[in-house]
Design an enzyme around this catalytic site. Structure first.
Site, mmCIF file in Angstrom:
data_model
loop_
_atom_site.group_PDB
_atom_site.id
_atom_site.type_symbol
_atom_site.label_atom_id
_atom_site.label_comp_id
_atom_site.label_asym_id
_atom_site.label_seq_id
_atom_site.Cartn_x
_atom_site.Cartn_y
_atom_site.Cartn_z
ATOM 1 N N LEU A 47 0.864 -1.174 0.000
ATOM 2 C CA LEU A 47 0.000 0.000 0.000
ATOM 3 C C LEU A 47 0.904 1.228 0.000
ATOM 4 C CD1 LEU A 47 -2.647 -0.907 2.772
ATOM 5 C CD2 LEU A 47 -2.986 -0.994 0.295
ATOM 6 N N ASP A 48 0.425 2.325 -0.581
ATOM 7 C CA ASP A 48 1.169 3.577 -0.517
ATOM 8 C C ASP A 48 1.371 3.980 0.940
ATOM 9 O OD1 ASP A 48 1.192 3.728 -3.257
ATOM 10 O OD2 ASP A 48 -0.406 5.235 -3.396
ATOM 11 N N LYS A 49 2.417 4.735 1.189
ATOM 12 C CA LYS A 49 2.745 5.170 2.541
ATOM 13 C C LYS A 49 1.546 5.797 3.257
ATOM 14 C CE LYS A 49 5.445 8.712 4.940
ATOM 15 N NZ LYS A 49 6.390 9.852 4.775
#
Length: 347
Positions: free
Chosen positions: A142-144
């Protein structure tokens, strides 16, 4: 120092990355040394050069260059995971069995290292060993700044099965977002090409994806086809909407770029919907103002899947992070009022 060795990949050891296989044979050799030996061609598979991520297969011959003895001075130990981080990781567990772990990843915590990130899920996964022999393995990311369901595998068998399931798109991921303005139409499918914008920094810290028409994908270097289904679950006038999103394809920043392309960027998304963008909706960009958090309002709400070992159907759901829950409370949006999968209900 040892001499040159040739080891054969044993039964049951196939399918794993070369670097992981190597560390099991020689646990005193650090990852950086393994990567350097691969770059120099010192580690070979059946006589051919190999990368650390190359998958080894049973019966293959692995050339091992001279290595330091196990009683040689060791490299400095990695920093110990703090008690606070270990507690945070364990508190994030929302599902666990003998084969997989699911986290509700906090917003702001990267999945892996890179671009200066030294504290990330992969590095902190040591806190999630529990009764297993090794730390759990990442099988997707997942993106940060995106929160929500993140799966980790507790064995090679589970990792292989989950990786294949994601590749074959047999898992179903549903995201929730708050958007600037209300999508029109309120339900639909977004189909574009996505290509990385040039000149975004040597370390990728400024990475941003651009949308292009589908008919330009084949002629655009690095472009990939991207498809997103969306459905509006609720709206506050024309100011903001609660939107469910399904990434039919899995491209970098796909959901964020697609909602911005629709004219309804995700709330808090400075990269794709900040004040620099022109007149999105009524011109106020992706900030709602008032007491609404400026953090990204994008959450991996659920994953529906077949268990990689038992074959049972599994649905894992992650509660909203605090900053999004505060927004949902302010808008009087209640999860119990919407279907688990609004796309299936429409079919």
């Amino acid at each position: 120092m040892t001499g040159v060795q040739t080891l054969t990949v044993a039964t049951g050891e196939g399918g794993q990355r070369l670097d992981r296989w190597f560390r099991r044979q020689f646990p005193h050799i650090p990852q950086g040394r393994i990567e350097k030996m691969c770059r120099k061609g010192e580690i070979r598979i059946d006589g051919a050069r190999a990368k650390p991520a190359t998958r080894v297969e049973e019966g293959q011959a692995i050339r091992i260059p001279p290595l330091p003895d196990t009683d040689a001075p060791e490299a400095p130990a990695k920093p110990r995971i703090s008690d606070a981080d270990a507690q945070m990781m364990r508190a994030a567990v929302i599902y666990r069995d003998d084969h997989i772990i699911a986290l509700n990843k906090p917003a702001g915590l990267p999945t892996q290292g890179g671009s200066g990130h030294t504290r990330h899920v992969d590095g902190l996964a040591e806190a999630l060993i529990f009764d297993a022999a090794d730390k759990p393995r990442l099988v997707h990311r997942l993106d940060k700044d995106t929160s929500g369901v993140l799966l980790l595998a507790r064995s090679r068998q589970a990792a292989q099965a989950l990786t294949e399931a994601f590749r074959a798109k047999s898992t179903r991921k549903i995201y929730w977002a708050a958007t600037a303005g209300v999508p029109s139409p309120r339900m639909g499918t977004i189909k574009t090409g996505l290509v990385k914008a040039p000149g975004r920094g040597a370390g990728g810290e400024g990475e941003k994806m651009l949308t292009i028409p589908l008919d330009q994908v084949d002629a655009t270097d690095g472009a990939k086809r991207a498809v997103t289904d969306y459905a509006t679950l609720s709206a506050l006038g024309t100011r903001t909407a609660w939107v469910a999103l399904v990434p039919v394809t899995g491209r970098t920043h796909q959901l964020r770029a697609h909602m911005a392309a629709l004219g309804n960027p995700v709330v808090g998304d400075g990269k794709y919907g900040g004040s620099g963008q022109e007149n999105l909706g009524d011109g106020w960009g992706a900030q709602l103002g008032g007491e609404i958090s400026r953090k990204l309002h994008l959450h991996a709400r659920s994953i529906a899947m077949v268990h990689p070992v038992t074959g049972a159907r599994l649905m894992i759901t992650a509660p909203l992070p605090p900053h999004m829950q505060k927004t949902w409370d302010a808008m009087e949006w209640r999860p119990a009022d919407v279907p688990v999968d609004p796309f299936e209900d429409e079919e």
